[in-house]
Design a protein around this motif. Structure first.
Motif, PDB file in Angstrom:
ATOM      1  N   ASP A 119      49.622 -39.501 -85.079  1.00 38.11           N
ATOM      2  CA  ASP A 119      48.643 -40.414 -85.680  1.00 38.11           C
ATOM      3  C   ASP A 119      48.073 -41.205 -84.508  1.00 38.11           C
ATOM      4  N   ILE A 120      46.831 -40.858 -84.137  1.00 35.89           N
ATOM      5  CA  ILE A 120      46.270 -41.375 -82.887  1.00 35.89           C
ATOM      6  C   ILE A 120      44.892 -41.972 -83.125  1.00 35.89           C
ATOM      7  N   GLU A 121      44.580 -42.992 -82.330  1.00 38.98           N
ATOM      8  CA  GLU A 121      43.220 -43.501 -82.285  1.00 38.98           C
ATOM      9  C   GLU A 121      42.719 -43.298 -80.861  1.00 38.98           C
ATOM     10  N   ILE A 122      41.506 -42.745 -80.761  1.00 38.70           N
ATOM     11  CA  ILE A 122      40.860 -42.551 -79.471  1.00 38.70           C
ATOM     12  C   ILE A 122      39.688 -43.519 -79.425  1.00 38.70           C
ATOM     13  N   LEU A 123      39.631 -44.328 -78.382  1.00 38.34           N
ATOM     14  CA  LEU A 123      38.572 -45.335 -78.211  1.00 38.34           C
ATOM     15  C   LEU A 123      37.787 -45.020 -76.937  1.00 38.34           C
ATOM     16  N   VAL A 124      36.453 -44.946 -77.082  1.00 40.30           N
ATOM     17  CA  VAL A 124      35.604 -44.647 -75.928  1.00 40.30           C
ATOM     18  C   VAL A 124      34.534 -45.729 -75.808  1.00 40.30           C
ATOM     19  N   PRO A 125      34.620 -46.583 -74.777  1.00 41.84           N
ATOM     20  CA  PRO A 125      33.563 -47.580 -74.582  1.00 41.84           C
ATOM     21  C   PRO A 125      32.270 -46.867 -74.170  1.00 41.84           C
ATOM     22  N   THR A 126      31.127 -47.335 -74.707  1.00 43.25           N
ATOM     23  CA  THR A 126      29.856 -46.675 -74.417  1.00 43.25           C
ATOM     24  C   THR A 126      28.825 -47.699 -73.931  1.00 43.25           C
ATOM     25  N   ASN A 127      27.642 -47.188 -73.591  1.00 44.02           N
ATOM     26  CA  ASN A 127      26.614 -48.038 -73.009  1.00 44.02           C
ATOM     27  C   ASN A 127      25.680 -48.657 -74.043  1.00 44.02           C
ATOM     28  N   LYS A 128      25.856 -48.341 -75.346  1.00 46.70           N
ATOM     29  CA  LYS A 128      24.931 -48.912 -76.332  1.00 46.70           C
ATOM     30  C   LYS A 128      25.504 -48.842 -77.739  1.00 46.70           C
ATOM     31  N   ARG A 129      24.875 -49.610 -78.632  1.00 48.57           N
ATOM     32  CA  ARG A 129      25.229 -49.567 -80.051  1.00 48.57           C
ATOM     33  C   ARG A 129      24.676 -48.279 -80.643  1.00 48.57           C
ATOM     34  N   PHE A 130      25.341 -47.747 -81.651  1.00 44.80           N
ATOM     35  CA  PHE A 130      24.839 -46.539 -82.302  1.00 44.80           C
ATOM     36  C   PHE A 130      25.442 -46.413 -83.695  1.00 44.80           C
ATOM     37  N   GLN A 131      24.810 -45.592 -84.524  1.00 41.27           N
ATOM     38  CA  GLN A 131      25.322 -45.282 -85.859  1.00 41.27           C
ATOM     39  C   GLN A 131      26.070 -43.966 -85.754  1.00 41.27           C
ATOM     40  N   PRO A 132      27.387 -43.994 -85.841  1.00 36.35           N
ATOM     41  CA  PRO A 132      28.144 -42.752 -85.637  1.00 36.35           C
ATOM     42  C   PRO A 132      28.136 -41.857 -86.880  1.00 36.35           C
ATOM     43  N   GLU A 133      28.389 -40.582 -86.634  1.00 38.15           N
ATOM     44  CA  GLU A 133      28.612 -39.623 -87.713  1.00 38.15           C
ATOM     45  C   GLU A 133      30.111 -39.532 -87.929  1.00 38.15           C
TER      46      GLU A 133
END
Length: 158
Positions: free
Chosen positions: A66-80
């Motif tokens: 049971d894992i959570e993967i977190l990826v910091p990004t360069n902008k806000r977005f609406q994920p799928e």
């Protein structure tokens, strides 16, 4: 045992998050798919990938994590789906230790941190978060890997 620091914090902005139960050997493939998704959406990774393990179970087909993967990004977005967007991820008052070397031995670093928490009468209040400080290219050995381990502790003294 490496140095263990208290009162540390981990802060990520514009985070793509995916929490799932997955076979341990499929985690690398999930990371590749996240990378492909970000590329397709023209989103840049902005900092190290962070993973948190909330549980592990052994079942007939193998180890399920049971894992959570977190990826910091360069902008806000609406994920799928299956991704979600977190404006901020901010872990405060954490115990932190650096693991250098083969990721197969990361468990030992976690054991050291948990032992430190117990021996100092601290109260763990989060899962352990692993921050991949460096990304290895194929020419590098797993021994070159650096991972920081963060575990949040209760700041209250009761």
């Amino acid at each position: 045992m490496g140095n263990i620091a208290v009162g540390q914090e981990l802060r990520l902005d514009n985070v793509l998050s995916m929490r799932t139960k997955i076979k341990q050997e499929d985690i690398q493939q999930a990371l590749i798919q996240i990378g492909q998704y970000l590329e397709r959406m023209n989103i840049q990774k902005q900092g190290p990938i962070v993973t948190a393990t909330f549980g592990v179970e052994q079942i007939s087909i193998g180890t399920i994590v049971d894992i959570e993967i977190l990826v910091p990004t360069n902008k806000r977005f609406q994920p799928e789906k299956p991704y979600i967007f977190k404006d901020k991820f901010h872990l405060v008052n954490a115990v932190c230790a650096r693991h250098t070397g083969n990721p197969a031995l990361l468990e030992n670093t976690y054991r050291d941190v948990l032992s430190f928490i117990a021996s100092n009468d601290l109260q763990q209040i989060t899962a352990g978060y692993s921050v991949n400080v460096n990304e290895l290219d194929p020419s590098q050995s797993p021994e070159d890997l650096i991972i920081d381990v963060f575990i949040g502790i209760n700041p209250s003294v009761l």
